[in-house]
Write an enzyme that holds these catalytic residues in place. Sequence first.
Site, PDB file in Angstrom:
ATOM      1  N   CYS A  14     -10.710  14.971 -25.427  1.00  0.00           N
ATOM      2  CA  CYS A  14     -11.142  16.295 -25.155  1.00  0.00           C
ATOM      3  C   CYS A  14      -9.922  17.092 -24.377  1.00  0.00           C
ATOM      4  O   CYS A  14     -10.244  18.136 -24.098  1.00  0.00           O
ATOM      5  CB  CYS A  14     -12.318  16.323 -24.321  1.00  0.00           C
ATOM      6  SG  CYS A  14     -13.588  15.289 -24.391  1.00  0.00           S
ATOM      7  N   THR A  44      -1.794  40.962 -26.735  1.00  0.00           N
ATOM      8  CA  THR A  44      -3.170  41.045 -27.591  1.00  0.00           C
ATOM      9  C   THR A  44      -3.502  39.438 -28.169  1.00  0.00           C
ATOM     10  O   THR A  44      -4.232  39.354 -28.959  1.00  0.00           O
ATOM     11  CB  THR A  44      -2.796  41.891 -28.924  1.00  0.00           C
ATOM     12  OG1 THR A  44      -1.582  41.364 -29.717  1.00  0.00           O
ATOM     13  CG2 THR A  44      -2.754  43.321 -28.678  1.00  0.00           C
ATOM     14  N   HIS A 136      13.529  18.278 -33.697  1.00  0.00           N
ATOM     15  CA  HIS A 136      13.976  17.553 -32.494  1.00  0.00           C
ATOM     16  C   HIS A 136      12.998  16.576 -32.221  1.00  0.00           C
ATOM     17  O   HIS A 136      11.695  16.549 -32.448  1.00  0.00           O
ATOM     18  CB  HIS A 136      14.080  18.604 -31.324  1.00  0.00           C
ATOM     19  CG  HIS A 136      14.582  17.913 -30.057  1.00  0.00           C
ATOM     20  ND1 HIS A 136      15.803  17.492 -30.008  1.00  0.00           N
ATOM     21  CD2 HIS A 136      13.693  17.723 -28.987  1.00  0.00           C
ATOM     22  CE1 HIS A 136      15.735  17.006 -28.762  1.00  0.00           C
ATOM     23  NE2 HIS A 136      14.742  17.044 -27.936  1.00  0.00           N
TER      24      HIS A 136
END
Lengths: 346, 96
Positions: A14, A44, A136
């Site tokens: 979870c 936003t 990477h």
Amino acid sequence: MQVDLLQMVESGGCSAKISPALLGELLKDLPFPDDPDILVNIDTHDDAGVYRINDELALVLTTDFFPPLCSDPYEFGQIAAVNSISDVYAMGGTPVVALNIMMFPSAKLPLEAYAEILRGGFDKASEAGVRIIGGHTIDDFPPKYGLAVVGFIHPDHIIANSGARPGDILILTKPLGTGVILAGQKMKMSTPGDLREAMKSMKILNSSAAGVMKKNNIRGATDVTGYGLAGHALKMAAASNVSISLNMSRVPLIGSTYSLVDDGCIPGAAFRNLEFVSKDALFSADLDYNLRMIAMDAQTSGGLLMSVPPSGRDLVMANLQASGVEFAEIIGEVKERGEKVLYISN
Amino acid sequence: MPCLPCKDFFKLEDKVTGKRYFYNMKIVDTRGNPCPAPLIATRSALKEAKASERFEVMTDSPNAFRNISTFLTDNNISFSASGGEGLWILTITKDQ
């Protein structure tokens, strides 16, 4: 390849995303650059960052990575790449180049698994026309993979979270249920058919749907991922200063999602998302509880939620069907801002 | 708090007094089970319970405790809760 990546993932699961409420608090106090070339920013809570280069070109930047949600390394790579690229499509951009981000436990997994994950990512990136030009890797457990993606967009054609307008209808382009079905897989409650459908859905690039958006000059959209349909709809409504109303019975669901939820297979992430939306949402008195939690279910590599002016509704739906976006459905509408930001009914 | 390993009606011996008595409430022990197993077990017990029957759910996960509580509240199922610090018990009553 007999590697089962799910053995690497802590039972529990979870955990992948930090609660949106907490994240909002943490980010609030970070200084944000004051630069007029930043066209869309964290304020936003949009899907990606956008930076203007000149009058005709802006860059779209986004990144996503997470631990395995399936056994097969190649499929994990595919899904992670599709998920990472999705945010560029949600902004109306064209993804161009990307970097691999890989955390790999070299002491616990064979290097062939590493190669297979990258191959899956590469194949889906190629399908999207994205060139992976570097990356990477660090040694870490459990493994995690995703991409950092750069796309191009015309500064005047950004499809932002803030672009929803009262009167618009909302179209969702993929069915819901990946969170529930993946949790059900751990619980051995999901059927093989459920898994197949979920995997198939997660591997679909949002490129066709995005193409339809651009062709029809849609101004507002987001993609539905970790905060669930409700969380992402809320973010869009908040950014656009409108209210959004969702009709959950119109939302297509993957496989046995509904009955899994009815049996209590509700991931912890859904409860976290519920906490995030609760104070700004009103659930209709007769809203089916299972549908409520399905609205909260965190999606991986979900569809686009687009805000479409009513005059464009039929054409957009026709275009979506014609482009193979077979599960697109009208699932709600945008209204003037009311007392609440999000209204959810059956 | 006595340790309760069994899942069904069972006999309990008070280790202090030696008294034995029947503890006739069903216990759903979800300790050690990963999310969302505790909620699934709770849901299953609710489906099986008869009207007005009471049963208990034990969990050692603070997340599971919080999520099950939210689930019960949002479904208007009456319950009481006790515990803390690694062990929570919800006593749930199925409605009429």
